[in-house]
Design an enzyme around this catalytic site. Structure first.
Site, PDB file in Angstrom:
ATOM      1  N   GLU A 103      31.432  -9.865   0.952  1.00  0.00           N
ATOM      2  CA  GLU A 103      31.059  -9.673   2.045  1.00  0.00           C
ATOM      3  C   GLU A 103      32.358  -9.691   3.428  1.00  0.00           C
ATOM      4  O   GLU A 103      33.003 -10.549   3.442  1.00  0.00           O
ATOM      5  CB  GLU A 103      30.018 -10.705   2.732  1.00  0.00           C
ATOM      6  CG  GLU A 103      29.194 -10.918   1.535  1.00  0.00           C
ATOM      7  CD  GLU A 103      28.402 -12.274   1.744  1.00  0.00           C
ATOM      8  OE1 GLU A 103      28.410 -13.142   2.895  1.00  0.00           O
ATOM      9  OE2 GLU A 103      27.915 -12.908   0.744  1.00  0.00           O
ATOM     10  N   HIS A 116      27.084  -7.788   4.397  1.00  0.00           N
ATOM     11  CA  HIS A 116      26.641  -8.908   3.362  1.00  0.00           C
ATOM     12  C   HIS A 116      26.259  -8.021   1.865  1.00  0.00           C
ATOM     13  O   HIS A 116      25.008  -8.023   1.544  1.00  0.00           O
ATOM     14  CB  HIS A 116      25.155  -9.745   3.960  1.00  0.00           C
ATOM     15  CG  HIS A 116      25.270 -11.292   3.047  1.00  0.00           C
ATOM     16  ND1 HIS A 116      24.948 -11.150   1.751  1.00  0.00           N
ATOM     17  CD2 HIS A 116      25.244 -12.121   3.195  1.00  0.00           C
ATOM     18  CE1 HIS A 116      24.945 -12.243   1.241  1.00  0.00           C
ATOM     19  NE2 HIS A 116      25.003 -12.976   2.356  1.00  0.00           N
TER      20      HIS A 116
HETATM   21  C1  BG6 Z   1      26.446 -16.291   2.501  1.00  0.00           C
HETATM   22  C2  BG6 Z   1      26.510 -17.403   2.796  1.00  0.00           C
HETATM   23  O1  BG6 Z   1      26.730 -15.090   3.264  1.00  0.00           O
HETATM   24  O2  BG6 Z   1      24.788 -15.830   2.426  1.00  0.00           O
HETATM   25  C3  BG6 Z   1      25.662 -18.589   1.996  1.00  0.00           C
HETATM   26  O3  BG6 Z   1      27.897 -17.661   2.757  1.00  0.00           O
HETATM   27  C4  BG6 Z   1      24.354 -18.166   2.127  1.00  0.00           C
HETATM   28  O4  BG6 Z   1      26.038 -19.730   2.398  1.00  0.00           O
HETATM   29  C5  BG6 Z   1      24.191 -16.538   1.507  1.00  0.00           C
HETATM   30  O5  BG6 Z   1      23.550 -19.143   1.113  1.00  0.00           O
HETATM   31  C6  BG6 Z   1      22.660 -16.178   1.671  1.00  0.00           C
HETATM   32  O6  BG6 Z   1      22.082 -16.253   2.810  1.00  0.00           O
HETATM   33  P1  BG6 Z   1      20.415 -16.007   3.020  1.00  0.00           P
HETATM   34  O7  BG6 Z   1      20.256 -16.492   4.578  1.00  0.00           O
HETATM   35  O8  BG6 Z   1      20.277 -14.673   2.800  1.00  0.00           O
HETATM   36  O9  BG6 Z   1      19.853 -16.785   1.914  1.00  0.00           O
END
Ligand code: BG6
Length: 295
Positions: free
Chosen positions: A271, A166
């Protein structure tokens, strides 16, 4: 000059003789910093990111495993928190290896981290009872960062997983950013009722974007450009999907650990992962996937 590696209870840092550096938190094995030789940060990290293990890190490269988002309809992972437990677990630092060139100007370093059923919390084990081990390798060279995961099923029954790197890229102005390499790709638009769509041309961002792309040709590099100039090129191995995410104004407002609130202008998440459906791993088998980010 040699690669300079330091580590304490909470993080591992490495600086190449040529000046580039990285920092990896043991919490989540999250890469929290990647700097060029002049000390400029290449990853975006929220000013309000929790780095003490109390929460997943908002920024850097959190690692998503074994579920992407939440999966209420996929029984084995239905109880897990959003994006799974790996980003919220304390990993072990397994060791380092370095390569040094004759002139020592292109030395590189690889840091290895591990997580397994034996090292996650009892609470995580209850939510996901499978026997697994993860090895995550972070390799820094003067012009690239490589992060790769090997997932092994150590148990005697198959399990199904999703995984994702991510990455929060730091950029100067989201309005000038475009992402290429996804043209014609099918995607799921998470901000429009999970409709299936097809990308026309480059991706540009002018509002909240949350999309899961499945490019037909997985070996085409995904390139983030700013003002027409290429900034990052992402090449993937195995990881067949690419999520593009920018929370924009309202979502950024709603995230307590997202600071500054207009920080969405300076980041884009691209990502690399395997998140469309689940990948089944038979007992004894291993899966590996990685991204190479070149500047
Ligand atoms: C992304 C998702 O990978 O991560 C989104 O596609 C999400 O939907 C984002 O909002 C952040 O997620 P988190 O759990 O770190 O707030």
């Amino acid at each position: 000059a040699q690669v300079n590696i330091t580590h304490d209870n909470s993080r591992v840092s490495a600086v190449l003789p040529s000046g580039e550096s990285i920092e990896v938190l043991l919490h989540g094995a999250t890469v929290t910093s990647w700097k060029d030789r002049a000390g400029n940060e290449r990853l975006w990290l929220s000013d309000a990111a929790k780095l003490d293990g109390s929460k997943a890190v908002r920024g850097g490269i959190p690692l998503v495993f074994p579920v992407f988002g939440t999966a209420p309809d996929h029984e084995p992972t239905s109880k897990l928190p959003q994006h799974g437990f790996a980003r919220n677990s304390r990993w072990d630092f397994l060791g380092k290896s370095t390569t040094e060139s004759s002139g020592q100007t292109d030395a590189s370093v690889k840091l290895d981290f591990g997580l397994s059923k034996a090292t996650i919390t009892d609470e995580a084990k209850k939510l996901w009872p499978f026997s697994f081990s993860l090895i995550y390798s972070v390799t820094l060279t003067p012009d690239a960062l490589r992060t790769g995961i090997v997932i092994t099923n150590d148990g005697d029954q198959p399990f199904e997983f999703q995984t994702l790197l991510h990455t929060y890229f730091r950029i100067g102005d989201i309005n000038k950013v475009s992402v290429s390499g996804l043209e014609d790709a099918a995607y799921i638009d998470k901000v429009d009722g999970a409709k299936e769509k097809q990308q026309a041309g480059d991706v540009s961002i002018a509002g909240e974007v949350d999309r899961v792309y499945h490019p037909a040709n997985p070996s085409t590099p995904v390139v983030i450009s700013e003002g027409g100039e290429s900034k990052f090129s992402i090449v993937r191995e195995t990881l067949g999907d690419v999520v593009v995410w920018n929370p924009w104004t309202e979502k950024a407002q709603g995230m307590g650990d997202f600071e500054p609130k207009d920080g969405y202008k300076n980041m884009i998440c691209v990502e690399a992962g395997s998140v469309k459906g689940f990948t089944k791993l038979e007992a004894g088998d291993a899966y590996s996937g990685e991204q190479v980010i070149t500047v």
